[in-house]
Write an enzyme that holds these catalytic residues in place. Structure first.
Site, PDB file in Angstrom:
ATOM      1  N   ASP A   1      68.928   3.376  16.172  1.00  0.00           N
ATOM      2  CA  ASP A   1      69.290   4.679  15.623  1.00  0.00           C
ATOM      3  C   ASP A   1      69.772   5.556  16.771  1.00  0.00           C
ATOM      4  O   ASP A   1      68.963   6.071  17.555  1.00  0.00           O
ATOM      5  CB  ASP A   1      68.074   5.319  14.930  1.00  0.00           C
ATOM      6  CG  ASP A   1      67.706   4.606  13.620  1.00  0.00           C
ATOM      7  OD1 ASP A   1      68.080   3.417  13.451  1.00  0.00           O
ATOM      8  OD2 ASP A   1      67.051   5.241  12.772  1.00  0.00           O
TER       9      ASP A   1
ATOM     10  N   LYS B   1      71.274   6.853   5.593  1.00  0.00           N
ATOM     11  CA  LYS B   1      69.847   7.106   5.807  1.00  0.00           C
ATOM     12  C   LYS B   1      69.585   8.594   5.947  1.00  0.00           C
ATOM     13  O   LYS B   1      69.866   9.186   6.989  1.00  0.00           O
ATOM     14  CB  LYS B   1      69.366   6.373   7.067  1.00  0.00           C
ATOM     15  CG  LYS B   1      67.883   6.643   7.385  1.00  0.00           C
ATOM     16  CD  LYS B   1      67.408   5.850   8.598  1.00  0.00           C
ATOM     17  CE  LYS B   1      66.019   6.296   9.037  1.00  0.00           C
ATOM     18  NZ  LYS B   1      65.574   5.618  10.274  1.00  0.00           N
TER      19      LYS B   1
ATOM     20  N   LYS C   1      73.382   8.289   9.409  1.00  0.00           N
ATOM     21  CA  LYS C   1      72.051   8.856   9.208  1.00  0.00           C
ATOM     22  C   LYS C   1      72.143  10.364   9.403  1.00  0.00           C
ATOM     23  O   LYS C   1      72.858  10.833  10.289  1.00  0.00           O
ATOM     24  CB  LYS C   1      71.100   8.209  10.219  1.00  0.00           C
ATOM     25  CG  LYS C   1      69.688   8.753  10.235  1.00  0.00           C
ATOM     26  CD  LYS C   1      68.805   7.929  11.195  1.00  0.00           C
ATOM     27  CE  LYS C   1      67.473   8.611  11.454  1.00  0.00           C
ATOM     28  NZ  LYS C   1      66.646   7.891  12.440  1.00  0.00           N
TER      29      LYS C   1
END
Lengths: 285, 331, 480
Positions: free
Chosen positions: B163, B267, B231
């Site tokens: 991430d 996400k 995300k």
């Protein structure tokens, strides 16, 4: 030895031009003493039709002009009218039989009425429009917009110039275009007034004046699908309820007859406007 | 022949990924009207999910959670406890699904690997993967070299997913080329020695992007650069995930799929604490990109406290009465 | 299982406490009618709801007498502040009974509960709140000091937003100091009768609000009644025209909210996802049974295919079915008659060469339903581009230049609403200036607010409802 005068031929005023009636018809205008003064064109329904076409085609640019500009154009009418004050007094005295003083007052009132309505051109939207505090993230504004092409029957028993001006001026101040039927038995001032319009800055087609019989013409207005509003100010002696019934076919806006000369009022301007409300989303992101 | 994600980008941008070309594509994206977007999200939020649909949704939510701990005070013990919770969320009901992944700092990846043991693996197969935040998370304020090393370390330690954070400063100051290159470079750093690659989630940190137009642009930039997931947030900046932002990113993913055929994941992370909220996200996914996106490799919740609320709801559904916080474990 | 097939989430009708038979509400009491009765059925199930009285001339006269008496003896003597307090009470009571009203409205009208719950009923309450505050501030309404009420107002409302239209009519009338005789539509009288109960709970003086149920003949009796000072009508242009004829020469003030064929203009720089939502709410809100619906989509030719594709995809997610289900997006058509009209016009659209596409919805066996439908390849001369369908049917036309968009948008005898979608503010304002419509939504659609005037140009009627304009429609004089 007196000079032989050159009389004027009175015609219609349509789309900025001065045509004769397509019907070829005229009617005699006599002085109050019964003397022949002039022939006036007796407008037909086809003249009316042409006038509506002229008014419709002038609408976009007239209503699209700035309010400041419209105000100046209306004020210019007052200026030019002032310059031809003597001529109008003379015509009114001759045809209406008014005293010189009364005629002068009528002309002065007409000039002043133009000045009054000219000033409204860029103000009525502020007085009759509003910002609306709606419950949500929206900019919301209501403004009066011109109704469109307005047909008017001028007062038939009042001062021929003042009566005409009192019905035309508010319609123009509201950014509409107009087809007017002036006082039948005293139409000359209306055509002379058309000359004023033609020599001021009023665009062609914004005002159209057709001299003729209200009883003959008004039904054609009332049933005309391209006329948005009908001012029956001077139609009190006609079967005006029938006119209103006919106008209902297209939901035409109709103002009922009034006694005498309609008073100067903001309501007369807004009677020929439609409130348009615009919403727009409002957000920082 | 495998189609590389860069091929998709080339098809949209052309051969040259210059900043000028990238901007031409991104500036051609349709604008976003914030009021309309938020109204649509609110409308999706009014769906009423009951009985069997709710039961399905609750299990689905659990299986999509990246169970997260991202604190300076994290310890190996905390990570072990997190793993235990992820593997067996509700000891009173072993039918409870496992979470999709554990999400930890890079230095905790090894502990996570140890803790998960044989259950470490592909969440689509019911196992739990390990996601590591990298690239000087959450601020992204360090040199490129450190960001890439951070990534490589985590991958080497066993992370399945990285991430990363984008360089918001570069993005906001218009240096889109720099952001693009950095994502590509991190993507390269995700490649393992055996040629396989950790999945890359690109954190846009939407709370710092100021406008929805920027969120849409950043979403596209991340997809063009090869992100497998986009995300919303680090969870360290408010606002973190919101429904409108997630909706917008789902729309970007939908449009990207329509143009390239490639499915990119989304996400939302941070701020989703209740099952009621999470269900709104499931609805939004289903009605925007379709139900097929409700799978761990295409949708995740980045969350820590969400799981317990979902478990309470799950207990309520199975027992018929309301449960209480003492009946779910705190870690 | 498929998650998207959300399990049923029906709103319970258990909180309704309906009578089997309703009479009229006259002089503060429920009274029997002097004529026949008729049934109202639920359009989604065709099940009987209750029986209502068909108002006769005699019933209407009783109502007008009651309204006149209330006007002369009570309402015109009351202070504005007290009138306002009654309206505030009504607003609160609507809020308190919101769920019940929403369920009743959905049952009677067929529209989805999410619309009645989130739009119809809260807006009805908001209308009373807004006008309540005007009651003691009429001096500021732009008509000079102490503007005069008109007297007794006759009000006739349609079936598409039953309680909301009632609020649009009654709230400003009462705030301005008038008393009213109102007739709800014959297919949707239920919430008006619940409103009558609210008037009783608010202890509104007897006769201030009178409700007479019935069909066209009852409406005619109101329009023709000599002791009514003002008529406000919302409904079809054909009926509105007839009312205008009837009132010709009477000098009675008249407000007409009639039909429309709203153009929703999408430019190629539109915020596309929001535009798609706006197109959908523009024509599928309330099954398209909305006078201001954006029933003509004018889309710039270079984005036509993209917009149509997105629309079709999005329409695939709309859920048609039980209106009481909280997840239903598309409810039932209000009546068999209306369904037949929609069906006939759609058939005509196909016969004239329009390409029809309808969302694949499962249509329930009972009740009146019509799947969301698009027509592409529509020409300006086609029936579906000119006639008001009043159903979930969108006609899609293209344009190349803004001038063409404006010309096409204005090319209709109607002039109620229009939409503009673009990211360019200056273009939005310029286009809005040139559209001949009373309500223009830019980058949004079908938004209503009590502070915002609503009403049409041309054959969409005259007068405005909402805002200060809506107040002046119930007062003497005025410049708005």
């Amino acid at each position: 030895m007196s000079r032989l005068a050159v009389p004027k031929t009175y015609k219609l005023f349509i789309g900025g031009k001065f045509p004769r009636s397509e019907s070829g018809r005229v009617y005699e205008i006599l002085s109050t003493k019964g003397d022949f003064v002039a022939n006036a064109a007796l407008a037909s329904r086809k003249d009316l039709r042409d006038s509506v076409v002229a008014a419709r085609s002038a609408l976009s640019s007239w209503s699209g002009a700035t309010a400041y500009n419209r105000g100046q154009v209306l004020y210019r009418i007052a200026e030019v009218l002032e310059g031809r004050r003597a001529q109008f007094i003379e015509e009114i005295v001759s045809v209406e039989g008014a005293t010189a003083a009364a005629a002068a007052k009528q002309v002065d009132d007409a000039i002043d009425l133009w000045v009054w309505y000219a000033g409204w051109a860029d103000k009525y939207t502020q007085v009759a429009g509003n910002a609306n505090p709606v419950s949500g993230p929206y900019f919301n504004l209501s403004v009066p917009e011109p109704t469109g092409v307005v047909a008017v029957i001028a007062p038939q028993a009042s001062g021929s110039l003042l009566g005409l001006v009192s019905v035309i001026a508010p319609v123009l101040a509201g950014a509409n275009t107009v087809v007017a039927v002036p006082r039948f038995d005293a139409p000359l001032t209306a055509i002379s007034f058309a000359e004023v319009l033609a020599t001021s800055d009023v665009p062609s087609g914004v005002v159209n004046i057709i001299t003729g019989k209200p009883a003959e013409l008004a039904p054609w207005f009332a049933s005309h699908a391209d006329v948005n509003a009908l001012d029956l100010a001077g139609a009190g002696d006609l079967d005006w309820v029938d006119l209103q019934i006919a106008a209902a076919e297209t939901l035409m806006r109709v103002l009922p007859p009034v006694e005498g000369v309609p008073a100067a009022s903001l309501a007369r301007i807004t009677a020929f406007t439609e409130t348009k409300t615009v919403w727009h989303t409002k957000s920082l992101i | 022949m495998t189609i590389l994600s860069t091929d998709h980008a080339h098809s949209l941008v052309g051969t040259d990924f210059s900043e000028k070309n990238l901007k031409a594509v991104l500036n051609g994206l349709p604008g976003v009207d914030a009021v309309g977007l938020e109204a649509r999200a609110a409308d999706l939020g009014t769906r009423s999910i009951k009985t069997s649909s709710k039961a399905w949704a609750i299990d689905k939510i659990i299986s999509l959670i990246d169970l997260t701990t991202l604190e300076g005070a994290d310890t190996p013990g905390k990570v072990h406890s997190l793993a235990a919770k992820g593997m067996l969320p509700d000891p009173s009901d072993t039918a409870t699904p496992r979470v999709a992944a554990l999400c930890v700092y890079g230095d905790m990846v090894g502990h996570a690997v140890d803790a998960l043991g044989t259950l470490h693996g592909d969440p689509d197969a019911g196992l739990i993967s390990i996601a590591a935040v990298a690239t000087a998370f959450p601020s992204g304020r360090s040199s490129r070299a450190i960001k890439l090393a951070d990534t490589r370390d985590a991958v080497a330690a066993g992370a399945d997913e990285i991430d990363m954070v984008i360089d918001r400063s570069a993005f906001l100051s218009g240096r889109l080329g720099l952001v693009f290159e950095e994502i590509q470079a991190v993507k390269q750093s995700c490649v393992r020695t055996d040629g396989t690659s950790a999945h890359l989630k690109v954190i846009l940190e939407t709370g710092e992007l100021n406008t929805y137009d920027n969120v849409r642009m950043a979403s596209w930039l991340a997809m063009l650069a090869g992100g497998d997931f986009i995300k919303t947030s680090t969870g360290k900046v408010a606002p973190a995930a919101t429904l409108p932002v997630t909706l917008l990113m789902l729309e970007a993913v939908r449009d990207w799929h329509a143009q390239t055929g490639q499915k990119v994941g989304v996400k939302p992370a941070g701020g989703i604490r209740t099952s009621k909220d999470a269900i709104k996200y499931l609805v939004t996914v289903s009605e925007t990109v379709g139900e097929e996106w409700l799978t761990p490799h295409l949708f995740r919740f980045g969350a820590s406290s969400l799981l317990n609320d979902v478990l309470l709801q799950r207990q309520k559904l199975s027992t018929g009465h309301y449960s209480g916080p003492d009946y779910v474990t705190i870690d | 299982m498929s998650f998207l097939e959300y399990a049923p989430a029906p709103e319970s009708t258990g909180l309704l406490n309906l009578r089997e038979n309703y009479g009229h509400f006259i002089g503060g009491e429920f009274v029997d009618g002097s004529g026949e009765s008729f049934a109202s059925i639920s359009p989604s199930t065709e099940k009987h709801i209750a029986t209502f009285a068909a108002g006769t001339d005699e019933d209407v006269n009783r109502a007008v007498v009651a309204a006149r008496k209330a006007y002369d003896s009570v309402w015109s003597k009351l202070s504005g502040a007290d009138r306002g307090k009654y309206l505030f009470r009504i607003a609160r009571l609507i809020q308190e009974r919101a769920r019940e009203l929403a369920v009743a409205e959905t049952l009677d009208n067929g529209k989805p509960i999410k619309e009645t719950r989130d739009a119809d009923i809260p807006l009805a309450a908001a209308w009373f709140f807004y006008y309540a505050g005007w009651a003691d501030k009429l001096d500021y309404a732009g008509m000079g000091a102490n503007p005069r009420a008109l007297g007794v107002a006759g009000q006739i409302i349609p079936w598409n937003f039953p309680l909301l239209m009632l609020a649009w009519k009654i709230a400003p009338a009462l705030a301005a100091g008038n008393t009213v005789v109102l007739k709800p539509a014959e297919t949707t009288p239920l919430t008006a009768m619940l409103f009558a109960e609210i008037c009783q709970q608010a202890d509104l003086p007897a006769g201030v609000v009178n409700i007479v149920t019935g069909a066209g003949a009852t409406g005619r009796a109101i329009v023709e009644h000599p002791d009514i000072n003002k008529i406000a009508f919302t409904g079809s242009t054909a009926v509105g025209r007839g009312i205008a004829r009837t009132l010709a020469g009477t000098g009675k003030k008249l407000t007409l909210e009639l039909g429309g064929k709203g153009a929703n203009i999408v430019f190629d720089d539109a915020p596309i996802d929001q535009a798609v939502e706006g197109i959908i709410s523009g024509i599928f809100f309330n099954q398209g049974q909305v006078c201001c619906a954006g029933s003509r989509l004018l889309v710039q030719e270079n984005v036509h295919d993209e917009v149509v594709d997105r629309l079709k995809t999005r329409l695939g997610t709309l859920r048609l079915g039980d209106p009481l289900d909280k997840n239903t997006d598309i409810g039932a058509i209000n009546s068999k008659v209306q369904l037949e009209r929609i069906t006939a016009l759609v058939a005509k659209g196909e016969a004239e060469g329009g390409e029809r596409w309808s969302a694949a919805c499962e249509i329930p066996e009972k009740g009146f339903w019509f799947a969301p439908t698009l027509f592409t390849g529509v020409q300006t001369s086609n029936t579906v581009a000119r006639d008001e369908i009043f159903g979930p049917v969108l006609s899609i036309l293209t344009f190349r230049t803004p001038a063409e968009a404006i010309a096409k948008a204005n090319n209709t005898p109607y002039g109620l609403s229009a939409g503009i979608w673009s990211d360019k503010g200056s273009r939005i304002l310029a286009v809005a200036d040139k559209l001949r419509a009373g309500v223009i939504w830019a980058n949004t659609f079908n938004k209503f607010d009590p502070a915002s005037p609503f009403g049409g140009y041309k054959e969409s009627g005259y007068g405005r409802e909402g805002g200060i304009q809506g107040l002046s429609a119930y007062l003497e004089g005025g410049v708005r």
